[in-house]
Design a protein around this motif. Sequence first.
Motif, PDB file in Angstrom:
ATOM      1  N   GLU A 145      13.497 -46.883 -12.415  1.00 50.25           N
ATOM      2  CA  GLU A 145      13.652 -46.521 -11.011  1.00 50.25           C
ATOM      3  C   GLU A 145      12.780 -47.398 -10.124  1.00 50.25           C
ATOM      4  O   GLU A 145      13.178 -47.768  -9.015  1.00 50.25           O
ATOM      5  N   LEU A 146      11.583 -47.734 -10.593  1.00 47.00           N
ATOM      6  CA  LEU A 146      10.709 -48.613  -9.819  1.00 47.00           C
ATOM      7  C   LEU A 146      11.328 -50.000  -9.683  1.00 47.00           C
ATOM      8  O   LEU A 146      11.312 -50.600  -8.593  1.00 47.00           O
ATOM      9  N   ILE A 147      11.890 -50.537 -10.770  1.00 46.28           N
ATOM     10  CA  ILE A 147      12.537 -51.853 -10.713  1.00 46.28           C
ATOM     11  C   ILE A 147      13.670 -51.847  -9.696  1.00 46.28           C
ATOM     12  O   ILE A 147      13.811 -52.777  -8.887  1.00 46.28           O
ATOM     13  N   ARG A 148      14.488 -50.786  -9.705  1.00 44.01           N
ATOM     14  CA  ARG A 148      15.587 -50.702  -8.736  1.00 44.01           C
ATOM     15  C   ARG A 148      15.057 -50.650  -7.314  1.00 44.01           C
ATOM     16  O   ARG A 148      15.626 -51.262  -6.399  1.00 44.01           O
ATOM     17  N   CYS A 149      13.971 -49.914  -7.113  1.00 47.03           N
ATOM     18  CA  CYS A 149      13.369 -49.828  -5.787  1.00 47.03           C
ATOM     19  C   CYS A 149      12.886 -51.201  -5.320  1.00 47.03           C
ATOM     20  O   CYS A 149      13.110 -51.596  -4.161  1.00 47.03           O
ATOM     21  N   ILE A 150      12.242 -51.941  -6.210  1.00 51.82           N
ATOM     22  CA  ILE A 150      11.743 -53.271  -5.871  1.00 51.82           C
ATOM     23  C   ILE A 150      12.893 -54.222  -5.554  1.00 51.82           C
ATOM     24  O   ILE A 150      12.859 -54.979  -4.579  1.00 51.82           O
ATOM     25  N   VAL A 157      14.815 -57.579   2.336  1.00 48.09           N
ATOM     26  CA  VAL A 157      13.869 -58.531   2.933  1.00 48.09           C
ATOM     27  C   VAL A 157      14.428 -59.945   2.927  1.00 48.09           C
ATOM     28  O   VAL A 157      14.319 -60.673   3.923  1.00 48.09           O
ATOM     29  N   GLU A 158      15.015 -60.358   1.795  1.00 53.01           N
ATOM     30  CA  GLU A 158      15.492 -61.728   1.658  1.00 53.01           C
ATOM     31  C   GLU A 158      16.981 -61.875   1.962  1.00 53.01           C
ATOM     32  O   GLU A 158      17.519 -62.987   1.884  1.00 53.01           O
ATOM     33  N   SER A 228       6.395 -56.101  -1.233  1.00 56.44           N
ATOM     34  CA  SER A 228       5.489 -54.958  -1.103  1.00 56.44           C
ATOM     35  C   SER A 228       6.306 -53.678  -1.118  1.00 56.44           C
ATOM     36  O   SER A 228       7.329 -53.573  -0.423  1.00 56.44           O
ATOM     37  N   VAL A 229       5.878 -52.724  -1.927  1.00 57.17           N
ATOM     38  CA  VAL A 229       6.549 -51.426  -2.032  1.00 57.17           C
ATOM     39  C   VAL A 229       5.562 -50.354  -1.628  1.00 57.17           C
ATOM     40  O   VAL A 229       4.451 -50.280  -2.176  1.00 57.17           O
TER      41      VAL A 229
END
Length: 614
Positions: A145-150, A157-158, A228-229
């Motif tokens: 879930e963290l990877i998906r959020c990042i 952003v990009e 940044s998360v």
Amino acid sequence: MSYHGGGRYDDSRGGGRDYPDRGRDRERGEFRGGGSYDRSRSRDEGPRQNDRGGYSGGRGRGGGGGGRGPRATYRGARPNLAYPVKTNMFALTPKPNVTEDGYQYLVTVFQAKKVFTVGEDEKRIFSHSEIIPNKEPVDATRAGELIRCILNRLRRVETLSFAYDGNSLINSAGPLFEFDPDNLMADPGETNGGHEVVKAGKYGPEDPGGHNISAAKKPPNSKDFFISVKKNSEDEDEDTSRWIRGSSFCVRLTFICKLDVSRALALVRNGSSDEKLKSLKDIEGTNRMFDNFLKDQMFNSMQSPGKNPNRFFFQANKQESLLGNALQRVFQNDRKTYAPFVGLTQNVRFGEDGNVYFEANECVNYFNREFFYKSPHSPPGEQRRVPLVNPHESKIAGVSVNLKAPINDEGKRKEIEQTLKKLTFHLEYKRNPPREWYEKVRSKNKTDAQIEKMKTRVRKNLKIKRDDSRGKACILWAADDPQIYSFEKRKPRNRDATTQENQDEEPTEPPIKITLAEYFMQHHGIRLMYPSLPIVHIGDKNWYPVEMLYQAFDRTKDANSPGHVSDLLQHFDSIAGNKYVERTSSLLKQLDFNDDSFEKNRISSKLRAGPVVG
């Protein structure tokens, strides 16, 4: 060739003069009239007996009374047995002029930090971000879930368009960054500038260890993105917590291969067998790319619990309208701590006709509820969470106990421990801090809503774990018994009338041993309702009372009781045959696909929710 027996013909009894093909003996070249036709025996004995019809020849009931008839040859046309069949294949129709190439990248996420300098006015000025040395990459299998959020943050952003496979690969239509094309011609194992070139394998990077490549050894054809998360305790789960301590991450994308989508589709449609075989790797890669794009789209509107999801389930607010009658009554039971959820399995396949198909199947799984069922017609209000301690039924995780007394029964202890090991749960409690704390946070212009949020502590998606320092125990059986569990802790300082200088001069009091119940009372102002109940270990020597735990949404373990199986059989019996395909089609219409569902990835395709008829 001849036929025998004649007599009247009964549709259930085979042969006779009128329908001689019912009794044809293929081996002897004859038609045997009459005889009773046993359908069950015909099925058991295979197609030969089925063609023969009756077994008793002219003596059977169907052929009784008939003498030897004239010779004749049967020249009747056999019926056409080709019937149109609805399938669970749904067409993905690419637009005629698909010119974008498909690109595949290896994704690796590192923990990073921001570097600051000090200006002339002694203020910190941001300089740059860099990877924290000697830190292992974020494990996608443990912090998915963290990877998906990042990666979602990276998209925004990009302004990048890509699809993530949930593990270590992403696909895009068109390049995500510029790179040196000369490196594309390097052979496997060749080095360029002292770095190994990452090449494509059948299922990803050719180097099986490429997903753990060192941060210091940056491969060619790669680019680092620093993201940044924002840390949010309400979204923090067990696996994320170990990585989220720093809010900066580096996403390294390493180019693997480029796929000519137009050529692959043309080969599937018009290529010879030899041409397809020579380009099998490119065709399979294009197939996986379409499959990855489709999964990425399904993640937008569905949920897929698990480390490597292959099944997607509709959100809870849609389940009641999608479940059939057999499962709906189970879902609507407001006392059940579990419920059936309907979803879809998916796969993208290339047909020999050159078309791309979405193969969909309905699936049903039982899940532990996070909230008790609430009817959509009930008055508005918060949903009731499912606590592990149920005071109304005097149960812990479904096991009946006396909530006001220690649990000494070994049988009960074993049952509770086995049940808790199967559960995923959330931890939540609300602190009751002293008056000075409120004054301090209000001096920082915090609103009441912000203060309430600061008082609440949340950890999500936890599991009980063994504590090696406590004899590998994961459960201890009382929160208020110092013989069972206690630890050293200093008393909180009295900050009412002491200045910082006075505090520094105060003698340091020696630590004292306290129980977990005493700790929560002294440091958080929380008096436990059930201090005699067990405490559980969630990792890093953190123990919490079981009364602070709430059930999380997760697949129900061992959901194979006779009641579960019976409900599922009734459900699939009610949608058998063509109804199954029609229902799958109706489920597909619930997905949030636009007409151009892959437009964001520039692989322009439309999903037709109508089944393909073969």
